[in-house]
Design a protein around this motif. Structure first.
Motif, PDB file in Angstrom:
ATOM      1  N   PHE A 325       0.750  -1.039  -0.116  1.00 39.45           N
ATOM      2  CA  PHE A 325      -0.086   0.008   0.108  1.00 39.45           C
ATOM      3  C   PHE A 325       0.812   1.157   0.018  1.00 39.45           C
ATOM      4  CE2 PHE A 325      -2.945  -3.271   1.291  1.00 39.45           C
ATOM      5  CZ  PHE A 325      -4.213  -2.907   0.652  1.00 39.45           C
ATOM      6  N   ALA A 326       2.071   1.198  -0.454  1.00 37.89           N
ATOM      7  CA  ALA A 326       3.074   2.240  -0.388  1.00 37.89           C
ATOM      8  C   ALA A 326       2.254   3.559  -1.042  1.00 37.89           C
ATOM      9  CB  ALA A 326       4.229   1.975  -1.023  1.00 37.89           C
ATOM     10  N   LEU A 327       2.623   4.651  -0.574  1.00 36.34           N
ATOM     11  CA  LEU A 327       1.771   5.851  -1.589  1.00 36.34           C
ATOM     12  C   LEU A 327       2.539   6.077  -2.904  1.00 36.34           C
ATOM     13  CD1 LEU A 327       1.211   7.906   1.568  1.00 36.34           C
ATOM     14  CD2 LEU A 327      -0.186   5.892   0.812  1.00 36.34           C
ATOM     15  N   ARG A 328       2.324   5.349  -3.585  1.00 36.96           N
ATOM     16  CA  ARG A 328       3.142   5.379  -5.203  1.00 36.96           C
ATOM     17  C   ARG A 328       2.615   6.447  -5.959  1.00 36.96           C
ATOM     18  NH1 ARG A 328       3.794  -0.302  -4.479  1.00 36.96           N
ATOM     19  NH2 ARG A 328       5.866  -0.709  -3.576  1.00 36.96           N
ATOM     20  N   GLU A 329       1.120   6.686  -5.887  1.00 37.76           N
ATOM     21  CA  GLU A 329       0.692   7.670  -6.679  1.00 37.76           C
ATOM     22  C   GLU A 329       0.926   9.102  -6.208  1.00 37.76           C
ATOM     23  OE1 GLU A 329      -1.016   7.031  -9.532  1.00 37.76           O
ATOM     24  OE2 GLU A 329      -1.624   4.806  -9.617  1.00 37.76           O
ATOM     25  N   GLN A 330       1.345  10.080  -6.784  1.00 37.40           N
ATOM     26  CA  GLN A 330       1.521  11.515  -6.455  1.00 37.40           C
ATOM     27  C   GLN A 330       0.771  12.542  -7.241  1.00 37.40           C
ATOM     28  OE1 GLN A 330       5.649  11.904  -5.235  1.00 37.40           O
ATOM     29  NE2 GLN A 330       5.586   9.971  -4.355  1.00 37.40           N
ATOM     30  N   ILE A 331      -0.533  12.636  -6.810  1.00 36.83           N
ATOM     31  CA  ILE A 331      -1.243  13.554  -7.774  1.00 36.83           C
ATOM     32  C   ILE A 331      -1.278  14.958  -7.447  1.00 36.83           C
ATOM     33  CG2 ILE A 331      -3.685  13.725  -8.564  1.00 36.83           C
ATOM     34  CD1 ILE A 331      -3.739  10.500  -7.516  1.00 36.83           C
ATOM     35  N   PRO A 332      -0.908  15.780  -8.391  1.00 31.29           N
ATOM     36  CA  PRO A 332      -0.769  17.151  -8.066  1.00 31.29           C
ATOM     37  C   PRO A 332      -2.113  17.832  -8.389  1.00 31.29           C
ATOM     38  CG  PRO A 332       0.347  16.629 -10.089  1.00 31.29           C
ATOM     39  CD  PRO A 332       0.077  15.399  -9.628  1.00 31.29           C
ATOM     40  N   LEU A 333      -2.643  18.637  -7.317  1.00 31.01           N
ATOM     41  CA  LEU A 333      -3.864  19.472  -7.698  1.00 31.01           C
ATOM     42  C   LEU A 333      -3.574  20.969  -7.699  1.00 31.01           C
ATOM     43  CD1 LEU A 333      -5.953  17.708  -5.071  1.00 31.01           C
ATOM     44  CD2 LEU A 333      -5.676  16.958  -7.556  1.00 31.01           C
ATOM     45  N   HIS A 334      -3.970  21.586  -8.934  1.00 31.77           N
ATOM     46  CA  HIS A 334      -3.877  23.018  -9.163  1.00 31.77           C
ATOM     47  C   HIS A 334      -5.226  23.705  -8.781  1.00 31.77           C
ATOM     48  CE1 HIS A 334       0.046  21.748 -10.572  1.00 31.77           C
ATOM     49  NE2 HIS A 334      -0.631  21.039 -11.530  1.00 31.77           N
ATOM     50  N   LEU A 335      -5.472  24.172  -7.754  1.00 27.76           N
ATOM     51  CA  LEU A 335      -7.000  24.518  -7.203  1.00 27.76           C
ATOM     52  C   LEU A 335      -6.905  25.956  -7.604  1.00 27.76           C
ATOM     53  CD1 LEU A 335      -7.787  22.448  -4.340  1.00 27.76           C
ATOM     54  CD2 LEU A 335      -8.063  21.925  -6.786  1.00 27.76           C
ATOM     55  N   SER A 336      -7.758  26.508  -8.529  1.00 27.56           N
ATOM     56  CA  SER A 336      -7.903  27.966  -8.656  1.00 27.56           C
ATOM     57  C   SER A 336      -9.025  28.261  -7.557  1.00 27.56           C
ATOM     58  CB  SER A 336      -8.218  28.199  -9.956  1.00 27.56           C
ATOM     59  OG  SER A 336      -9.222  27.405 -10.554  1.00 27.56           O
ATOM     60  N   ALA A 337      -9.169  29.655  -7.520  1.00 29.05           N
ATOM     61  CA  ALA A 337     -10.148  30.167  -6.459  1.00 29.05           C
ATOM     62  C   ALA A 337     -11.626  29.710  -7.096  1.00 29.05           C
ATOM     63  CB  ALA A 337      -9.895  31.759  -6.238  1.00 29.05           C
ATOM     64  N   SER A 338     -12.372  29.447  -6.001  1.00 29.86           N
ATOM     65  CA  SER A 338     -13.754  28.908  -6.499  1.00 29.86           C
ATOM     66  C   SER A 338     -14.740  29.662  -5.488  1.00 29.86           C
ATOM     67  CB  SER A 338     -13.891  27.488  -6.454  1.00 29.86           C
ATOM     68  OG  SER A 338     -14.801  27.015  -5.878  1.00 29.86           O
ATOM     69  N   PRO A 339     -16.083  29.894  -5.966  1.00 27.84           N
ATOM     70  CA  PRO A 339     -16.894  30.553  -4.998  1.00 27.84           C
ATOM     71  C   PRO A 339     -17.449  29.284  -3.961  1.00 27.84           C
ATOM     72  CG  PRO A 339     -17.708  30.271  -7.021  1.00 27.84           C
ATOM     73  CD  PRO A 339     -16.413  29.880  -7.264  1.00 27.84           C
ATOM     74  N   GLY A 340     -17.221  28.080  -4.435  1.00 29.95           N
ATOM     75  CA  GLY A 340     -18.038  27.159  -3.447  1.00 29.95           C
ATOM     76  C   GLY A 340     -16.749  26.185  -2.779  1.00 29.95           C
ATOM     77  N   LYS A 341     -17.243  25.464  -1.839  1.00 24.22           N
ATOM     78  CA  LYS A 341     -16.419  24.486  -1.239  1.00 24.22           C
ATOM     79  C   LYS A 341     -16.343  23.274  -2.041  1.00 24.22           C
ATOM     80  CE  LYS A 341     -19.013  23.979   2.383  1.00 24.22           C
ATOM     81  NZ  LYS A 341     -19.551  23.610   3.635  1.00 24.22           N
ATOM     82  N   ARG A 342     -15.166  22.506  -1.962  1.00 26.12           N
ATOM     83  CA  ARG A 342     -14.701  21.363  -2.618  1.00 26.12           C
ATOM     84  C   ARG A 342     -14.325  20.251  -1.877  1.00 26.12           C
ATOM     85  NH1 ARG A 342     -11.314  25.158  -6.540  1.00 26.12           N
ATOM     86  NH2 ARG A 342      -9.977  25.782  -4.865  1.00 26.12           N
ATOM     87  N   ASP A 343     -14.518  19.168  -2.324  1.00 28.25           N
ATOM     88  CA  ASP A 343     -14.065  18.083  -1.695  1.00 28.25           C
ATOM     89  C   ASP A 343     -12.836  17.354  -2.410  1.00 28.25           C
ATOM     90  OD1 ASP A 343     -15.960  18.146   0.142  1.00 28.25           O
ATOM     91  OD2 ASP A 343     -17.204  16.384  -1.180  1.00 28.25           O
ATOM     92  N   ILE A 344     -11.819  17.047  -1.796  1.00 28.17           N
ATOM     93  CA  ILE A 344     -10.756  16.100  -2.338  1.00 28.17           C
ATOM     94  C   ILE A 344     -11.119  14.796  -1.555  1.00 28.17           C
ATOM     95  CG2 ILE A 344      -8.198  15.564  -2.281  1.00 28.17           C
ATOM     96  CD1 ILE A 344      -7.652  18.677  -1.511  1.00 28.17           C
ATOM     97  N   ALA A 345     -11.592  13.714  -2.711  1.00 27.69           N
ATOM     98  CA  ALA A 345     -12.163  12.610  -2.038  1.00 27.69           C
ATOM     99  C   ALA A 345     -11.367  11.265  -2.475  1.00 27.69           C
ATOM    100  CB  ALA A 345     -13.702  12.359  -2.740  1.00 27.69           C
ATOM    101  N   VAL A 346     -11.345  10.585  -1.527  1.00 26.18           N
ATOM    102  CA  VAL A 346     -10.403   9.303  -1.875  1.00 26.18           C
ATOM    103  C   VAL A 346     -11.286   8.294  -1.525  1.00 26.18           C
ATOM    104  CG1 VAL A 346      -8.374   8.099  -1.317  1.00 26.18           C
ATOM    105  CG2 VAL A 346      -8.138  10.493  -1.357  1.00 26.18           C
ATOM    106  N   GLY A 347     -11.674   7.204  -2.445  1.00 27.48           N
ATOM    107  CA  GLY A 347     -12.720   6.197  -2.126  1.00 27.48           C
ATOM    108  C   GLY A 347     -12.223   5.376  -0.838  1.00 27.48           C
ATOM    109  N   SER A 348     -13.314   5.238  -0.226  1.00 29.62           N
ATOM    110  CA  SER A 348     -13.620   4.286   1.078  1.00 29.62           C
ATOM    111  C   SER A 348     -13.029   4.792   2.260  1.00 29.62           C
ATOM    112  CB  SER A 348     -12.739   2.749   0.988  1.00 29.62           C
ATOM    113  OG  SER A 348     -12.629   2.340  -0.417  1.00 29.62           O
ATOM    114  N   VAL A 349     -12.099   6.064   2.078  1.00 27.72           N
ATOM    115  CA  VAL A 349     -11.370   6.496   3.187  1.00 27.72           C
ATOM    116  C   VAL A 349     -12.112   7.545   3.618  1.00 27.72           C
ATOM    117  CG1 VAL A 349      -9.393   7.625   4.100  1.00 27.72           C
ATOM    118  CG2 VAL A 349      -8.823   5.921   2.461  1.00 27.72           C
TER     119      VAL A 349
END
Ligand code: GDP
Length: 378
Positions: A325-349
């Motif tokens: 289960f080593a954390l091999r995937e490293q996913i960059p997220l470039h979040l621009s300003a947004s008027p609403g809240k958002r989730d960073i979701a990871v299935g099952s967790v």
């Protein structure tokens, strides 16, 4: 032995008495009992012990192929903690297979969250996945909450459809839901019938092995089906002791972390790591099982902390499974300003709510696991 195939009423596996290590094993002395469960269901029911027999992806594909041949309403049961995995499974399509979308485990959402809002959110999310559900509702199969809404929705199909099949990812709660539905739709008359044999419900993904048919009054037919095992989500790969920590047992209490400066990291157990790389201060709110430790540290120390504490402070995974289960995937997220809240979701967790500020993040997860940035659910 007779040529007739008898199925285990708990999981649907064909019963056999030749190989105790294969699915559907029933000791020969139990054959006279028409209600007997296979050894695996029996053990699961009485000792919470899943034996080595596990579901495979072919079981799901076979079940869907058999549903594709008939007219059946698909009760798509989606775990609210694993929505994207649930919406992403491959289902029979077309007018003979309308979808009734059931967001299950509603009891895990904080009570303050308006259910109506989540229903509309789920409707939009389903459309983003190319689904056009005939109806969408939330319920808790385990707590028997809002079942009446499902029964009412099923009744709206009466005349056109009498057959319903619960489909979804393994562990979404299909068996629990069908057991609950059966209690509502066919309350057993104790003086006439013996109580019905319940489908085997277990916290371990992959319990239902084949399609199980339940015949109910009014020519109503319900099918339980083996769950899909998508690689994009984590639960199907975990062991029972890991799942006990990962899967929330009660209402989730959101945990708030104020990250004032970049260069900080949050671990959700040892399965998810969220690095805050740059941007203005970020309040992050974690929605996950209260048994998962959330650990916050400096980005510069994160690798060392993980190496030292994975399998202990950072659990799951168990220490001897850390490599897998080593954390091999490293996913960059470039979040621009947004008027609403958002989730960073990871299935099952679970998910981390981000409040719409711009920011650069990197999310680390095990190989194959998908990370979704989405409009906030709650
Ligand atoms: P299946 O694999 O889709 O048939 O799922 P099961 O019915 O075996 O349920 C999987 C796990 O989810 C079990 O531990 C259930 O107790 C749990 N579960 C099912 N429905 C609910 C629910 O409404 N709320 C909660 N909190 N847990 C549920």
């Amino acid at each position: 032995m007779s040529a007739e195939v008898r199925l285990c009423p708990g999981c649907g596996a064909p019963l056999q008495s030749t190989d105790p290590h294969a699915r559907g094993y029933l000791p020969p002395e139990k054959w006279d009992d028409p209600r007997a469960l296979c050894m695996r269901c029996f053990r699961m029911l009485h000792y919470g012990d899943p034996t080595a027999v596990r579901l495979s992806s072919e079981d799901f594909a076979e079940a869907m192929a058999s549903l594709a041949k008939q007219k059946v309403v698909l009760l798509l049961v989606v775990d609210l903690l694993d929505v994207e995995a649930g919406l992403g499974i491959s289902l029979p399509r077309g007018p003979h297979h309308p979808v009734l979308l059931v967001g299950n485990k509603e009891d895990l959402l904080p009570r303050s969250v308006r259910r109506e809002r989540v229903v509309r959110w789920l409707e939009r999310r389903a459309r983003e996945f190319g689904l056009e559900p005939a109806e969408v509702l939330l319920l808790s199969a385990k707590r028997r909450r809002n079942l009446e809404a499902l029964v009412a929705a099923m009744e709206r199909f009466a005349g056109k459809f009498r057959t319903f099949a619960a489909v979804g990812v393994a562990n979404a709660g299909k068996s629990t839901l069908l057991n609950a539905l059966r209690e509502v739709l066919a309350p057993s008359a104790p003086e006439v019938d013996a109580p019905p044999i319940p489908l085997t419900v277990s916290p371990f993904p992959g319990t239902t092995l084949s399609v199980v048919r339940l015949d109910l009054p009014g020519d109503l037919v319900l099918y339980d089906t083996p769950g899909a095992l998508p690689a994009s989500t984590i639960a199907p790969r975990l062991l029972p002791e890991e799942l006990k920590i990962l899967v929330p047992q009660e209402e989730i209490r959101p945990r708030v972390y104020q990250l004032r400066d970049p260069g900080q990291t949050i671990f959700l157990g040892g399965l998810v790591r969220v690095d805050f790389v740059s941007g203005p201060p970020q309040p992050l709110v974690v929605y996950a099982s209260s048994r998962i430790r959330v650990h916050r540290t400096k980005l510069a120390r994160a690798d060392e902390l993980y190496a030292r504490h994975v399998g202990e402070l950072l659990f799951p995974p168990a220490r001897d499974r850390a490599e897998r289960f080593a954390l091999r995937e490293q996913i960059p997220l470039h979040l621009s300003a947004s008027p609403g809240k958002r989730d960073i979701a990871v299935g099952s967790v679970g998910w981390v709510v981000q409040h719409g500020q711009p920011g650069e993040f990197v999310v680390h997860v095990p190989e194959g696991v998908r990370v979704y940035v989405r409009e906030a659910m709650v």
